[in-house]
Design a protein around this motif. Structure first.
Motif, PDB file in Angstrom:
ATOM      1  N   GLY A  32      41.070  36.268  36.410  1.00 32.18           N
ATOM      2  CA  GLY A  32      39.862  35.769  35.770  1.00 32.18           C
ATOM      3  C   GLY A  32      39.937  35.481  34.302  1.00 32.18           C
ATOM      4  N   GLY A  54      40.404  31.071  34.078  1.00 35.11           N
ATOM      5  CA  GLY A  54      39.885  30.516  35.318  1.00 35.11           C
ATOM      6  C   GLY A  54      40.298  29.082  35.564  1.00 35.11           C
ATOM      7  N   TYR A  78      38.652  29.393  41.759  1.00 34.16           N
ATOM      8  CA  TYR A  78      38.160  29.887  40.462  1.00 34.16           C
ATOM      9  C   TYR A  78      37.850  31.372  40.582  1.00 34.16           C
ATOM     10  N   THR A 124      36.437  35.207  39.604  1.00 41.80           N
ATOM     11  CA  THR A 124      35.321  35.846  38.910  1.00 41.80           C
ATOM     12  C   THR A 124      35.783  37.206  38.406  1.00 41.80           C
ATOM     13  N   LYS A 125      35.144  37.683  37.357  1.00 37.68           N
ATOM     14  CA  LYS A 125      35.534  38.959  36.770  1.00 37.68           C
ATOM     15  C   LYS A 125      34.808  40.100  37.463  1.00 37.68           C
ATOM     16  N   CYS A 137      39.173  42.503  41.000  1.00 38.69           N
ATOM     17  CA  CYS A 137      39.942  41.328  40.594  1.00 38.69           C
ATOM     18  C   CYS A 137      41.350  41.304  41.192  1.00 38.69           C
ATOM     19  N   TYR A 169      29.591  35.020  45.075  1.00 35.65           N
ATOM     20  CA  TYR A 169      28.531  35.047  44.060  1.00 35.65           C
ATOM     21  C   TYR A 169      28.572  36.413  43.381  1.00 35.65           C
ATOM     22  N   GLN A 170      28.907  36.427  42.107  1.00 34.00           N
ATOM     23  CA  GLN A 170      29.012  37.667  41.344  1.00 34.00           C
ATOM     24  C   GLN A 170      27.866  37.759  40.350  1.00 34.00           C
ATOM     25  N   VAL A 217      25.881  38.717  37.137  1.00 36.62           N
ATOM     26  CA  VAL A 217      26.322  38.984  35.768  1.00 36.62           C
ATOM     27  C   VAL A 217      25.677  40.242  35.207  1.00 36.62           C
ATOM     28  N   PHE A 273      27.967  41.722  44.581  1.00 40.21           N
ATOM     29  CA  PHE A 273      28.569  40.426  44.878  1.00 40.21           C
ATOM     30  C   PHE A 273      28.269  40.084  46.333  1.00 40.21           C
ATOM     31  N   ASN A 315      27.389  34.230  38.873  1.00 40.98           N
ATOM     32  CA  ASN A 315      28.552  33.367  38.671  1.00 40.98           C
ATOM     33  C   ASN A 315      29.153  33.066  40.039  1.00 40.98           C
ATOM     34  N   GLY A 319      32.500  31.862  42.256  1.00 40.53           N
ATOM     35  CA  GLY A 319      33.958  31.774  42.265  1.00 40.53           C
ATOM     36  C   GLY A 319      34.470  31.446  43.642  1.00 40.53           C
TER      37      GLY A 319
END
Length: 604
Positions: free
Chosen positions: A241, A244, A254, A256-257, A261, A320-321, A323, A328, A365, A367
């Motif tokens: 991450g 990206g 892509y 995500t953090k 990870c 979907y993470q 923020v 997730f 976010n 990913g």
């Protein structure tokens, strides 16, 4: 004898397993002892592959025999007529595989051959597996495969660096006649070589410095049907991450953090391999995927099927993470629709989440796509672990690989990604419950839970996030915290009343079998500066002290001074302090092959 000793005085003998290699004391060819974990794990999986391959072949023979016996009982034997001609025609097709000229010469004798060898008995002979190591360097890995894995055929070692190939040939000769009969070395570009040998190798091993992305397209074409592809990626900053856009350009995904990870890195690599395989009507089946030390390593089998690749969207998902909190959610790319005894594929229905997180009210976010199907075959893992334990003395890194395989065997194989217990406790600003208590609460709520080999505090569970947060609400209720700002994600989560009353009483399955027996599952690094070496061609500076240590930096500088003096002894000049290190211009460039957009890399 004196001549041999005189030649060897400039070399250092490195022994690993049953193989020995000669390294120049100036380290002309790269050698990293850290990778013993990688090589031992590869040997363990390769032994399992040889055994499984033999079992599958025997099962195929038995299936054909049973099918023939069934057909023989259900259909009357016809000596003349259409059936006999069909049998001859089938046998002719088998013979034609040996060449048209040979088939024409044997047409007259065909009825006699048919009576000797019925067509149902004509089965491709199981030949010893052919192994390709695409990036060989010193050849240590190839030598260990040849000497330690029983039942292997030839091992083909490739490298595009001349000094590496010369060192590899020297090491093969040093290991005796048996190694010389098993291992072949070629000076060539691995990508070109693999493209010129499609579906020829039963095992292909990719272990580059950095990203394997430039080798994947040719590698998936070089593996035989049902063969094994072993692939390493050490560019964890890209996969986890930090970069990206670079990850998307190399792997088509892509990142995500999140605390997951490193597992996501495994799943990004698997998705990328699957994407390359699909272009040639092929697909992969992961048997083992591990994160160890500073890299990820995947073992996948490659098959060909135009119909099976239709199921690939069912194995991939976007993530979907949130923020704000650690929640997730996964959104699969496709779905199947059953209608009139037929199955059709269709796009997935989404989105899987609202625009704002239902737990804390923050945004998401996005990913992916990542591989969301199982990343291990539990039968393979158990077989490999049992095999390793039965041959403990043959694995230099026995403790490490058994600890990894033991933890992998405990994982919930169908649950993608995980969350950290300390992280979710940090979100609500409370002291963390013990792992046993938290696992008990999830089990008592009727859900599954397990650990993960990636992180000691990682938790895999099929419990939805509202249940996870309800457990934390009940925990905070019994362990009050200081009042926090109302707009913080944790405050929003705790402001909602729990729908589930958590039960923290000790559950029977709260400890795994390995935990109950106090089997080591997470081992510390055996020494300081345990990690990758500096890439070949890089200038050694003071920033490398944290990676290699001051002793290694001073050693490199002393080596450079020796080369400048023009003799084999160390100079009397003291090496400068690490803080004031200047770039070493003549650092040997053959430690590893430099990797770029058009040049491969290698590692022993």
């Amino acid at each position: 004898m004196a001549e041999v000793e005189d030649k060897l005085k400039d070399y250092e003998i490195k022994r690993e397993g049953e193989a020995e290699i000669l390294l120049k004391k100036s380290n002309a060819v790269f050698f990293n002892p850290v990778q013993v974990h990688n090589r031992d794990m590869s040997i363990a999986v390769l032994r399992t592959f040889v055994a499984k391959r033999k079992e599958e072949h025997e099962a195929l023979l038995n299936k054909r025999n049973k099918s023939h016996q069934k057909n023989k009982q259900s259909e009357p034997s016809i000596q003349n007529g259409h059936d006999a001609s069909t049998s001859i025609h089938d046998e002719m097709n088998v013979v034609c595989e040996n060449g048209p000229n040979q088939a024409e010469d044997e047409i007259d004798d065909m009825p006699k051959e048919v009576t000797k060898t019925p067509s149902w008995k004509v089965t491709r002979e199981l030949k010893p597996p052919l192994v390709l190591e695409a990036l060989a360097a010193s050849g240590l890995r190839s030598l260990r495969y040849a000497r330690e894995v029983d039942g292997l055929g030839k091992v083909i070692a490739l490298d595009n660096d001349k000094s590496s190939v010369e060192s590899c040939k020297q090491n093969i000769k040093f290991n005796g006649a048996f190694a010389a009969s098993k291992v072949e070395v070629h000076l060539t570009d691995a990508r070109v070589y693999m493209l010129m040998h499609p579906k020829e190798f039963d095992v292909v091993d990719l272990d580059p410095y950095g990203s394997p992305s430039i080798f994947l397209d040719s590698a998936v074409q070089a593996v035989a049907d049902g063969g094994l592809l072993m692939c390493t990626a050490t560019d964890m900053a890209v996969l986890c991450g930090t970069n990206g856009e670079v990850c998307y350009s190399k792997y088509g995904s892509y990142p995500t953090k999140g605390k997951y990870c490193h597992e996501m890195a495994l799943r990004i690599l698997l998705a990328s391999i699957e994407s390359h395989a699909n272009r040639y009507k092929r697909y992969i089946v992961p048997v083992l995927s591990v994160f160890m030390d500073f890299y990820v390593r995947v073992f996948v089998r490659v098959f060909t099927s135009a119909s099976e690749i239709k199921n690939t969207p069912l194995k991939l998902s976007y993530i979907y993470q949130c923020v704000g909190c650690d929640s997730f959610h996964l959104q699969c790319l496709g779905r199947t629709v059953s209608k009139n005894n037929s199955v059709k594929h269709a796009p997935a229905i989404g989105p899987a989440v609202p625009q704002e997180c239902s737990d804390c009210g923050k945004k998401f976010n996005v990913g992916g796509p990542i591989w969301s199907a199982p990343i291990h075959d539990q039968d393979w893992v158990v077989s490999t672990l049992a095999d390793v334990k039965s041959m403990k003395d043959r694995y230099p890194a026995y403790n490490k690989i058994t600890s990894v395989l033991t933890t992998v065997s405990e994982e919930l194989h169908d649950i993608p990604l995980f969350f950290s217990l300390h992280n979710i406790a940090g979100t609500v600003k409370c002291t963390s419950p013990s792992l046993v208590m938290f696992r008990s609460a999830v089990l008592n709520a009727g859900y599954q839970i397990s650990s993960t080999h990636v992180n000691p505090l990682g938790v895999k569970s099929d419990a939805p996030w509202d249940v996870i947060w309800d457990i934390m609400r009940c925990w905070v209720k019994n362990h009050p915290i200081k009042e926090q700002a109302r707009d913080l994600p944790g405050s929003v989560i705790l402001s909602k009343p729990p729908k589930l009353e958590a039960n923290f009483s000790r559950a029977v399955a709260a400890l795994s079998k390995a935990q109950a027996k106090k089997v080591q599952r997470f081992l510390p690094n055996p020494e300081r500066h345990w990690g990758p070496k500096v890439r070949a061609g890089r200038k050694i500076t003071s920033k490398h002290v944290s990676l290699l240590g001051p002793e290694a930096i001073n050693g490199a500088l002393n080596g450079a001074i020796c080369q400048q003096d023009g003799n084999g002894t160390a100079s009397d000049k003291p090496a400068p302090e690490p803080e004031g290190i200047k770039d070493v211009e003549n650092e040997p460039s053959s430690k590893r092959q430099k990797i770029s957009d058009d040049e491969p890399a290698s590692e022993p």
